[in-house]
Write an enzyme that holds these catalytic residues in place. Structure first.
Site, mmCIF file in Angstrom:
data_model
loop_
_atom_site.group_PDB
_atom_site.id
_atom_site.type_symbol
_atom_site.label_atom_id
_atom_site.label_comp_id
_atom_site.label_asym_id
_atom_site.label_seq_id
_atom_site.Cartn_x
_atom_site.Cartn_y
_atom_site.Cartn_z
ATOM 1 N N GLU A 217 0.679 -1.250 -0.242
ATOM 2 C CA GLU A 217 -0.026 0.020 0.110
ATOM 3 C C GLU A 217 0.869 1.492 -0.085
ATOM 4 O OE1 GLU A 217 -2.151 -2.893 2.850
ATOM 5 O OE2 GLU A 217 -0.131 -2.665 1.894
ATOM 6 N N CYS B 284 -0.348 0.696 7.415
ATOM 7 C CA CYS B 284 -0.810 0.891 6.188
ATOM 8 C C CYS B 284 -1.973 1.361 6.349
ATOM 9 C CB CYS B 284 -0.766 -0.327 5.477
ATOM 10 S SG CYS B 284 0.761 -0.907 4.961
ATOM 11 N N ARG C 255 12.766 -24.927 -3.887
ATOM 12 C CA ARG C 255 13.658 -24.529 -2.809
ATOM 13 C C ARG C 255 13.687 -22.786 -2.535
ATOM 14 N NH1 ARG C 255 19.238 -28.320 -2.917
ATOM 15 N NH2 ARG C 255 18.311 -30.239 -2.628
#
Length: 370
Positions: free
Chosen positions: A55, A87, A187
């Site tokens: 945001e 935010c 991975r």
């Protein structure tokens, strides 16, 4: 604004969130789109823990155009001070008109508080637009927040007749180079790679991401996943290859032998003693410990015994199975060591979510039905 338009802009926010797929942990992957008068005026995504949230990054690009705008974000805006300010307050201060969240954040520090904070400021809110797609972005974060355990994904390579190694133990290589390169991507998206002591003693694996083998869309500066070894009796050698590599290694044990633990700790490993269960380390205690260390996603690369124990305990959430066009025969080793199942009603059900070709092999992704 129409429902169709909401979905279009939320789909874009989800697309942005995926850019942080390999780098945000332990934080969730989040994307944000700001729209004013039918035009996108700001976009952002969360790239790394400690850096700006989606945001805030989108607001920075929108500038004054954020005032009176609609905001689309894949996860409820945070309402607490962490490594960065909340935010929710940033959106309120920017004077936005409407905030559409794909889903509520299950983090107890947020859990509806961000939406309430925005509502109390007189800003319209809506939650649940493309929620299923947003949840798929963060299986580990969401499970850790909801259950106190990480999301566990088991990677297995097998032949077409369901075998993982010859009777002698030989298993290199069942699958093709393409499949092995694809594993590097798995991975790279994991917070930890877990194996058992038998695999360490037999193969002496590195359990790291080979950065030179990663595709271009994976950042080259990703951190190495935590290496996790299940070693009930501390049989691991202090000369194990993984102890000489960059990154951290945790060894879980039920042993009280401080001399053996000290040798491993002198090589940089962390030795963590947990309680026993049936003579071995308690798997639930291990998962709870990893969650406390903010580990979201665990990738299991182990043999049939540990895979079977995790499956029987209900701790595997997803399996990624690479199937090679080979037949290895009746005496070869199977995928899981499980107790005999006498009835079809005792069978473990799977929900196959994806099947695709990887080189000459197949990759099957399946969720455990719980």
């Amino acid at each position: 604004m129409s429902n169709t338009q909401d979905h279009v802009y939320m789909a874009r926010a989800i697309q942005l969130a995926r850019r942080g797929h390999y780098t945000t942990h332990p934080n969730p992957r989040v994307g944000c789109v700001i729209v004013r008068d039918g035009e996108i005026v700001g976009e952002g995504f969360h790239a790394r823990a400690g850096e700006g949230h989606a945001e805030v990054n989108a607001l920075a690009k929108a500038g004054d155009k954020a005032s009176g705008a609609d905001v689309y974000v894949t996860l409820e805006p945070c309402s607490h001070h962490g490594r960065t300010p909340p935010c929710s307050q940033a959106l309120i201060d920017a004077g936005v008109k409407r905030v559409v969240s794909a889903m509520e954040d299950p983090n107890p520090k947020v859990a509806g508080n961000g939406i309430s904070m925005i509502n109390e400021a007189g800003i319209e809110t809506e939650t649940g637009v493309m929620q299923a797609e947003a949840e798929a972005l963060n299986p580990g974060y969401l499970k850790r927040m909801r259950t106190g355990k990480p999301f566990v994904r088991s990677k297995i390579a097998m032949s077409l007749d369901g075998r993982t190694a010859m009777a002698s133990g030989e298993s290199k290589w069942i699958t093709s180079v393409d499949a092995r390169l694809d594993v590097q991507r798995l991975r790279a998206s994991s917070d930890a790679i877990l194996t058992g002591i038998e695999t360490v003693l037999k193969d002496d694996p590195s359990l790291n991401v080979r950065l030179d083998d990663l595709p271009e869309d994976v950042p080259s500066d990703i951190p190495q996943p935590l290496r996790v070894v299940m070693d009930s009796h501390l049989r691991m050698s202090d000369n194990a290859k993984m102890l000489s590599l960059n990154g951290k290694t945790i060894i879980f044990t039920a042993s009280d032998d401080r001399k053996l633990a000290g040798k491993l700790e002198n090589k940089g490993a962390s030795v963590v003693k947990v309680k026993k269960h049936d003579g071995h380390v308690d798997l639930f205690a291990v998962m709870e410990y990893l969650a406390q260390q903010e580990i979201n996603e665990v990738m299991v690369e182990a043999g049939s015994t540990l895979n079977g124990a995790l499956l029987q305990a209900g701790l595997i959430d997803e399996m990624v199975i690479y199937v090679a066009p080979k037949l290895m025969g009746d005496n070869a080793k199977g995928l899981f060591h499980l107790p005999a199942l006498a009835k079809m009603s005792e069978a473990i059900d799977l929900n196959i979510t994806d099947i695709r070709s990887v080189g000459k092999d197949l990759r099957i992704t399946a969720r455990i039905v719980k």
